[in-house]
Design an enzyme around this catalytic site. Structure first.
Site, mmCIF file in Angstrom:
data_model
loop_
_atom_site.group_PDB
_atom_site.id
_atom_site.type_symbol
_atom_site.label_atom_id
_atom_site.label_comp_id
_atom_site.label_asym_id
_atom_site.label_seq_id
_atom_site.Cartn_x
_atom_site.Cartn_y
_atom_site.Cartn_z
ATOM 1 N N GLU A 74 -0.765 3.370 -15.257
ATOM 2 C CA GLU A 74 1.019 4.296 -15.307
ATOM 3 C C GLU A 74 1.036 5.232 -15.696
ATOM 4 O O GLU A 74 0.091 5.523 -16.366
ATOM 5 C CB GLU A 74 1.126 3.157 -15.663
ATOM 6 C CG GLU A 74 1.126 2.110 -14.803
ATOM 7 C CD GLU A 74 2.269 1.920 -14.235
ATOM 8 O OE1 GLU A 74 2.967 2.691 -13.724
ATOM 9 O OE2 GLU A 74 2.042 0.301 -13.525
ATOM 10 N N ALA A 111 -8.491 1.609 -11.528
ATOM 11 C CA ALA A 111 -9.150 0.490 -12.024
ATOM 12 C C ALA A 111 -10.845 0.613 -10.637
ATOM 13 O O ALA A 111 -11.388 -1.151 -11.094
ATOM 14 C CB ALA A 111 -8.130 -1.015 -11.942
ATOM 15 N N TYR A 224 -0.779 -11.869 1.786
ATOM 16 C CA TYR A 224 0.576 -11.583 2.006
ATOM 17 C C TYR A 224 0.102 -12.589 3.846
ATOM 18 O O TYR A 224 -0.572 -11.275 4.753
ATOM 19 C CB TYR A 224 1.685 -11.080 2.518
ATOM 20 C CG TYR A 224 2.653 -10.534 3.495
ATOM 21 C CD1 TYR A 224 3.363 -11.788 2.287
ATOM 22 C CD2 TYR A 224 2.937 -10.002 3.896
ATOM 23 C CE1 TYR A 224 5.294 -12.653 3.235
ATOM 24 C CE2 TYR A 224 4.451 -10.807 4.993
ATOM 25 C CZ TYR A 224 5.029 -12.024 4.123
ATOM 26 O OH TYR A 224 6.211 -11.746 4.660
ATOM 27 N N TYR A 234 1.842 -5.664 10.523
ATOM 28 C CA TYR A 234 1.383 -5.958 9.502
ATOM 29 C C TYR A 234 0.312 -7.221 9.034
ATOM 30 O O TYR A 234 -0.591 -6.094 9.367
ATOM 31 C CB TYR A 234 2.187 -6.815 7.869
ATOM 32 C CG TYR A 234 2.339 -7.042 6.402
ATOM 33 C CD1 TYR A 234 2.258 -5.722 5.440
ATOM 34 C CD2 TYR A 234 1.151 -7.785 6.260
ATOM 35 C CE1 TYR A 234 2.049 -6.678 4.576
ATOM 36 C CE2 TYR A 234 0.710 -8.293 5.082
ATOM 37 C CZ TYR A 234 0.814 -7.608 4.488
ATOM 38 O OH TYR A 234 0.607 -6.970 2.693
ATOM 39 N N LYS A 243 -6.605 -7.087 4.782
ATOM 40 C CA LYS A 243 -5.925 -8.871 4.061
ATOM 41 C C LYS A 243 -7.417 -9.441 4.821
ATOM 42 O O LYS A 243 -7.776 -10.436 4.194
ATOM 43 C CB LYS A 243 -4.943 -8.942 4.615
ATOM 44 C CG LYS A 243 -3.841 -8.588 3.649
ATOM 45 C CD LYS A 243 -3.515 -8.000 2.131
ATOM 46 C CE LYS A 243 -2.459 -7.457 1.041
ATOM 47 N NZ LYS A 243 -2.614 -7.653 0.382
#
Length: 396
Positions: A74, A111, A224, A234, A243
Site C-alpha cells: 500500500e 508479497a 470465484y 471471467y 483460477k
C-alpha cells in the site's frame, strides 16, 4: 485537509482516514456480534489490507482472538496527499486489535518478492513461533517474478472469440455494449503467472522449510466462479485459467503438507464490489442486478459477512470441512442458488439505462465502491479537517 473523493475511471484517487477507520470498526463490531469462533490463534494474511483479505484478518482477530500478521502493498501518505485506502484500513485495524489486547503487526511491500517473504518469516520466528492459518488473498495486476526478474501483466480477456455484451458505467448508470478482443497465448500465460497458484505454493513451501507451519496448519486462497452471463470474460477467460491453476495448486500444497497433517483449500466466494471487480467489464452490471435480488431475499452479504460465515460455518465447526466435487469450499452458495440466478438472467435481458434504477441496485454498488475508499459512512464528518498523515503503528 478536507478530503473528498476524486475519481478516475474505476479508481478513486483519494482515501479518507476517518472513513476507513469507521469501516474497520463496523466490520469489527459485526464479527463480535456473531460470537466467538473456536478457530486459528496465529494467522498470516497475505493481501490483508482490503476486501476478502481484510475481512479475513478482522474475522481472525475479533472472531477467533487470533494474533495476526498482515502482508500488503500500500501507498503511505505524504503531506497533502492521502494514503491508499488499504494503508488507512491497516492502521485502524492495528489500533483496534492492540486496544483489544491482540497481537497485530504488518509488513508493507511486494508479497511476490523473496525479500518480503524473508521479512515475514523473520517476524513469525521472532514473535509467534508457528502459524495455524495462512490466508492467501492477493489481487495484483502485475507480478515481478522473483526467480526470472520478468515483469508479468495479467489481462481481462476472453479466450477463443471476441466477447460482446452489456456493461454499465457505475458512475453514470449508462448501459452500453462492450467488446473485448480474445487473448493470445502470451496473455493467458502472463495472467496465470500473476494470478495463478505459483506464488501461493512458494509462500507455503518457504514457511514449511523454515518450520513455521504448526501441525494441522490450514491455508485458504480465494476464487470465484460466477454465472453464465460473465463466464466468457471471467471463468472461461484469462482470469479463469489463472483460477484453474490456483485451484489445482491447492491439491499440490495439500500433498506437500501431508507430513504435518496440513491442508490447502480454495474458497469460492460471492461476487462483491472490490477495486479488482470494478475493473472487469460486465461484472458491475451483474452485481447491481444480483444485489437487488439478494437484498430483497434477505441473503445479501458484504465481504465481512461472507468471511465470518466462512469461518463460523465452514472452517471451524468441529467437523470435516465440506467441499464440492472439485474439492472447493463453496461460500457462493446463496449467490448461485437456481432461483437467484434465474431472476438475474431475466433482469439481464430487461436491463437498459432507463430500467436499471428500478430493476437493479446501482445505488448500492456506488455506495459500496465509495466505502472501499472510506467515503459514505454514517458518523464521519466529511466536512471536517482530516489528518492524512496516519501511520501503521508496526511499520517504521
Amino acid at each position: 485537509m478536507i478530503i473528498e473523493p476524486r475519481m478516475r475511471g474505476f479508481i478513486c484517487l483519494t482515501a479518507h482516514p476517518k472513513g476507513c477507520e469507521q469501516n474497520i470498526k463496523n466490520q469489527m463490531e459485526y464479527v463480535k456480534s456473531k460470537g466467538k469462533i473456536d478457530g486459528a490463534k496465529r494467522v498470516l494474511v497475505i493481501g490483508a489490507s482490503t476486501g476478502f483479505g481484510l475481512a479475513s484478518r478482522i474475522s481472525s482477530a475479533f472472531g477467533c482472538d487470533a494474533a495476526t500478521i498482515g502482508v500488503f502493498f500500500e501507498k503511505p501518505p505524504t503531506e497533502g496527499k492521502t494514503a491508499s485506502p488499504g494503508w488507512y484500513n491497516s492502521a485502524a485495524f492495528e489500533n483496534e486489535a492492540i486496544k483489544a489486547g491482540l497481537y497485530a503487526k504488518s509488513i508493507n511491500g511486494d508479497a511476490f518478492s523473496k525479500e518480503i517473504k524473508k521479512q515475514t518469516i523473520d517476524m513469525i520466528k521472532a514473535d509467534l513461533g508457528q502459524i495455524d492459518l495462512i490466508i492467501y488473498s492477493l489481487a495484483s495486476p502485475v507480478r515481478l517474478h522473483p526467480d526470472t526478474g520478468v515483469l508479468h501483466r495479467s489481462s481481462l480477456k476472453p479466450i477463443g472469440n471476441t466477447f460482446t455484451n452489456k456493461t454499465v458505467d457505475f458512475h453514470t448508470g449508462n448501459i452500453t455494449q462492450v467488446s473485448i478482443e480474445p487473448a493470445n497465448q502470451e496473455d493467458i500465460d502472463n495472467t496465470v503467472v500473476v494470478m495463478g497458484g505459483e506464488d501461493w505454493v512458494m509462500w507455503i513451501q518457504d514457511l514449511k522449510d523454515a518450520n513455521l507451519l504448526a501441525p494441522g496448519a490450514t491455508t485458504i486462497a480465494y476464487s470465484y466462479i460466477g454465472p453464465s452471463v460473465t463466464e466468457a470474460v471471467y471463468r472461461k477467460g484469462t482470469i479463469g485459467r489463472a483460477k484453474d491453476h490456483l485451484e489445482a495448486s491447492a491439491f499440490s500444497i495439500t500433498d506437500s503438507l501431508k507430513d504435518i497433517n496440513g491442508k490447502a483449500y480454495v474458497s469460492v466466494n460471492k461476487a462483491l464490489v472490490t477495486q479488482a471487480s470494478s475493473a472487469i467489464p460486465v461484472i458491475p452490471l451483474y452485481i447491481s442486478l444480483l444485489y437487488k435480488i439478494m437484498k430483497a431475499d434477505g441473503i445479501h452479504e458484504g465481504c465481512i459477512e461472507q468471511i465470518q460465515r466462512l469461518f463460523a460455518e465452514r472452517l471451524y465447526t468441529g467437523k470435516e470441512i465440506p467441499t464440492d466435487s472439485n474439492g472447493r469450499i463453496r461460500i457462493d452458495d446463496w449467490e448461485m442458488r437456481d432461483d437467484v440466478q434465474a431472476q438475474v438472467a431475466k433482469l439481464w435481458i430487461e436491463s437498459t439505462t432507463e430500467s436499471l434504477p428500478e430493476i437493479g441496485d446501482l445505488a448500492g454498488y456506488k455506495q459500496d465502491f465509495l466505502n472501499l475508499f472510506g467515503f459514505g459512512f454514517e458518523g464521519v464528518d466529511y466536512d471536517a479537517d482530516a489528518n492524512e498523515m496516519v501511520m501503521v503503528s508496526s511499520i517504521k
